[in-house]
Design an enzyme around this catalytic site. Sequence first.
Site, PDB file in Angstrom:
ATOM      1  N   LYS A   1      30.737   6.605   0.959  1.00  0.00           N
ATOM      2  CA  LYS A   1      29.609   5.725   1.285  1.00  0.00           C
ATOM      3  C   LYS A   1      28.532   6.473   2.086  1.00  0.00           C
ATOM      4  O   LYS A   1      27.367   6.104   2.075  1.00  0.00           O
ATOM      5  CB  LYS A   1      30.108   4.515   2.082  1.00  0.00           C
ATOM      6  CG  LYS A   1      30.785   3.458   1.208  1.00  0.00           C
ATOM      7  CD  LYS A   1      29.753   2.633   0.438  1.00  0.00           C
ATOM      8  CE  LYS A   1      30.377   1.446  -0.266  1.00  0.00           C
ATOM      9  NZ  LYS A   1      29.380   0.600  -0.934  1.00  0.00           N
TER      10      LYS A   1
ATOM     11  N   TYR B   1      36.791   6.391   1.675  1.00  0.00           N
ATOM     12  CA  TYR B   1      35.814   5.345   1.345  1.00  0.00           C
ATOM     13  C   TYR B   1      34.523   5.570   2.142  1.00  0.00           C
ATOM     14  O   TYR B   1      33.418   5.588   1.588  1.00  0.00           O
ATOM     15  CB  TYR B   1      36.418   3.971   1.673  1.00  0.00           C
ATOM     16  CG  TYR B   1      35.416   2.843   1.696  1.00  0.00           C
ATOM     17  CD1 TYR B   1      34.963   2.261   0.510  1.00  0.00           C
ATOM     18  CD2 TYR B   1      34.913   2.346   2.895  1.00  0.00           C
ATOM     19  CE1 TYR B   1      34.035   1.224   0.532  1.00  0.00           C
ATOM     20  CE2 TYR B   1      33.996   1.313   2.923  1.00  0.00           C
ATOM     21  CZ  TYR B   1      33.557   0.755   1.740  1.00  0.00           C
ATOM     22  OH  TYR B   1      32.642  -0.264   1.768  1.00  0.00           O
TER      23      TYR B   1
ATOM     24  N   THR C   1      27.710   0.436   4.826  1.00  0.00           N
ATOM     25  CA  THR C   1      28.802  -0.257   5.519  1.00  0.00           C
ATOM     26  C   THR C   1      28.974   0.203   6.952  1.00  0.00           C
ATOM     27  O   THR C   1      28.711   1.382   7.277  1.00  0.00           O
ATOM     28  CB  THR C   1      30.128   0.006   4.761  1.00  0.00           C
ATOM     29  OG1 THR C   1      31.227  -0.280   5.624  1.00  0.00           O
ATOM     30  CG2 THR C   1      30.262   1.451   4.307  1.00  0.00           C
TER      31      THR C   1
ATOM     32  N   GLU D   1      31.642   0.888   8.153  1.00  0.00           N
ATOM     33  CA  GLU D   1      32.678   1.931   8.139  1.00  0.00           C
ATOM     34  C   GLU D   1      32.069   3.319   8.361  1.00  0.00           C
ATOM     35  O   GLU D   1      32.764   4.251   8.746  1.00  0.00           O
ATOM     36  CB  GLU D   1      33.448   1.906   6.818  1.00  0.00           C
ATOM     37  CG  GLU D   1      34.441   0.768   6.705  1.00  0.00           C
ATOM     38  CD  GLU D   1      35.590   0.868   7.705  1.00  0.00           C
ATOM     39  OE1 GLU D   1      36.288   1.881   7.693  1.00  0.00           O
ATOM     40  OE2 GLU D   1      35.770  -0.074   8.494  1.00  0.00           O
TER      41      GLU D   1
HETATM   42  O1  G4F Z   1      39.994  -6.352   6.306  1.00  0.00           O
HETATM   43  P1  G4F Z   1      40.069  -4.876   6.301  1.00  0.00           P
HETATM   44  O2  G4F Z   1      40.859  -4.239   5.216  1.00  0.00           O
HETATM   45  O3  G4F Z   1      38.562  -4.373   6.331  1.00  0.00           O
HETATM   46  P2  G4F Z   1      37.865  -2.980   6.745  1.00  0.00           P
HETATM   47  O4  G4F Z   1      38.795  -1.842   6.638  1.00  0.00           O
HETATM   48  O5  G4F Z   1      37.211  -3.185   8.069  1.00  0.00           O
HETATM   49  O6  G4F Z   1      36.762  -2.807   5.617  1.00  0.00           O
HETATM   50  C1  G4F Z   1      36.018  -3.906   5.090  1.00  0.00           C
HETATM   51  O7  G4F Z   1      34.802  -4.052   5.779  1.00  0.00           O
HETATM   52  C2  G4F Z   1      33.886  -2.950   5.641  1.00  0.00           C
HETATM   53  C3  G4F Z   1      32.606  -3.315   6.393  1.00  0.00           C
HETATM   54  O8  G4F Z   1      32.692  -2.800   7.673  1.00  0.00           O
HETATM   55  C4  G4F Z   1      33.591  -2.679   4.180  1.00  0.00           C
HETATM   56  F1  G4F Z   1      32.780  -1.599   4.058  1.00  0.00           F
HETATM   57  C5  G4F Z   1      34.874  -2.419   3.433  1.00  0.00           C
HETATM   58  O9  G4F Z   1      34.596  -2.252   2.052  1.00  0.00           O
HETATM   59  C6  G4F Z   1      35.784  -3.632   3.615  1.00  0.00           C
HETATM   60  O10 G4F Z   1      35.165  -4.751   3.021  1.00  0.00           O
HETATM   61  O11 G4F Z   1      40.688  -4.359   7.687  1.00  0.00           O
HETATM   62  C7  G4F Z   1      40.150  -4.732   8.941  1.00  0.00           C
HETATM   63  C8  G4F Z   1      41.035  -4.208  10.052  1.00  0.00           C
HETATM   64  C9  G4F Z   1      41.429  -2.733   9.910  1.00  0.00           C
HETATM   65  O12 G4F Z   1      41.308  -2.106  11.149  1.00  0.00           O
HETATM   66  C10 G4F Z   1      42.891  -2.754   9.491  1.00  0.00           C
HETATM   67  O13 G4F Z   1      43.660  -1.635   9.903  1.00  0.00           O
HETATM   68  O14 G4F Z   1      42.275  -4.930  10.009  1.00  0.00           O
HETATM   69  C11 G4F Z   1      43.348  -4.021  10.187  1.00  0.00           C
HETATM   70  N1  G4F Z   1      44.567  -4.598   9.595  1.00  0.00           N
HETATM   71  C12 G4F Z   1      45.687  -4.969  10.298  1.00  0.00           C
HETATM   72  N2  G4F Z   1      46.620  -5.430   9.451  1.00  0.00           N
HETATM   73  C13 G4F Z   1      44.785  -4.841   8.287  1.00  0.00           C
HETATM   74  C14 G4F Z   1      46.085  -5.355   8.198  1.00  0.00           C
HETATM   75  N3  G4F Z   1      43.995  -4.671   7.200  1.00  0.00           N
HETATM   76  C15 G4F Z   1      44.495  -5.025   5.983  1.00  0.00           C
HETATM   77  N4  G4F Z   1      43.700  -4.892   4.886  1.00  0.00           N
HETATM   78  N5  G4F Z   1      45.795  -5.514   5.852  1.00  0.00           N
HETATM   79  C16 G4F Z   1      46.619  -5.684   6.930  1.00  0.00           C
HETATM   80  O15 G4F Z   1      47.756  -6.132   6.792  1.00  0.00           O
END
Ligand code: G4F
Length: 318
Positions: free
Chosen positions: A108, A104, A80, A82
């Site tokens: 990984k 996480y 990933t 990440e």
């Molecule tokens: O959609 P996210 O939760 O994805 P994140 O953390 O980038 O991880 C996903 O992608 C990775 C691949 O690079 C995978 F390995 C992992 O398993 C997963 O599929 O968050 C994306 C961004 C973050 O910076 C987070 O802080 O969005 C920001 N964010 C802002 N508001 C939020 C929110 N994330 C989530 N989940 N919920 C919010 O309300």
Amino acid sequence: MEKNFTLHYGDLTDSTNIIRLIQQIQPDEIYNLGAMSHVHVSFDEPEYVANTDGIGTLRLLEAIRILKLEQKTRIYQASTSELYGKVQEIPQSEKTPFYPRSPYAVAKMYAYWITVNYREAYNMFACNGILFNHESPLRGETFVSRKITRGISEVLLGLKKNIYLGNLNAKRDWGHAKDYVEAMYLILQQDTAEDYVIATGVTTEVREFARRAFKYVGVSIDYEGTGLNEKAIVTQVENDEWKVKKGDIVIEIDKRYFRPTEVDLLIGDATKARTKLGWSPKHNLDDLIQNMMDADIKLFKKDILLNQSGFTQNRQFE
Ligand code: G4F
């Protein structure tokens, strides 16, 4: 009817189960996409994540070795972006050093290196796909892309007033899962086992993702305020089907969604995948947003119809 798909019960935390399954199936290819994959949740259950996402990968590799399937079974490990965490280089390629920023990503990182080690030590066809964020209408409801497209659909249809998000400044390289699954397959069809970055090479703020999703359905928004007081306010509605109007606050910030350590910026360099696999994404971010918005509006319209005819659905997730 010919049966071409069989589901088995499997558990990455159970070695004997993994060994028995692989012995029975004798697979040509394994795609290890199994994980507790929510970065924020991993801060609440780090030990479980280490066991599943980290040691789970070792269990698969060991099973292949114990069963002497090294020359038959190829294995793809879902690594990933990440791993890059606090990024050491922009854009990130296969050569960029890792700096994980969550339990996480640390789990990984173990999985990444144990895959490389088994390839080198036992000559196994074991590869890492370092995939940047990939989304689709099937994305889990708690990841930000789907949270936004579901939330906007509910707001448009009058099912709720607004969406609560966390860090709007985060930048991600978002691609369509359809393209990324093709890349996974290609990685295992090569003559040599190698690791590949899979990304679009375009990065976008969470704030902009939401703005573009609203724009696609004819609603313009402006952001006002800063930090926890930032809000998105409707400035224009071009479609009178929607139950929003100018001046409505449609996005607010909730500090619950901030992470103890954040990954601020991801942007991938997929030159190797382009050159060696002949892979490049067929969908851009606007295609992805349209696909997700269309699917979620359809989903909630169906819910409304079902509710009107006496059926109830509970689609409340955060
Ligand atoms: O959609 P996210 O939760 O994805 P994140 O953390 O980038 O991880 C996903 O992608 C990775 C691949 O690079 C995978 F390995 C992992 O398993 C997963 O599929 O968050 C994306 C961004 C973050 O910076 C987070 O802080 O969005 C920001 N964010 C802002 N508001 C939020 C929110 N994330 C989530 N989940 N919920 C919010 O309300």
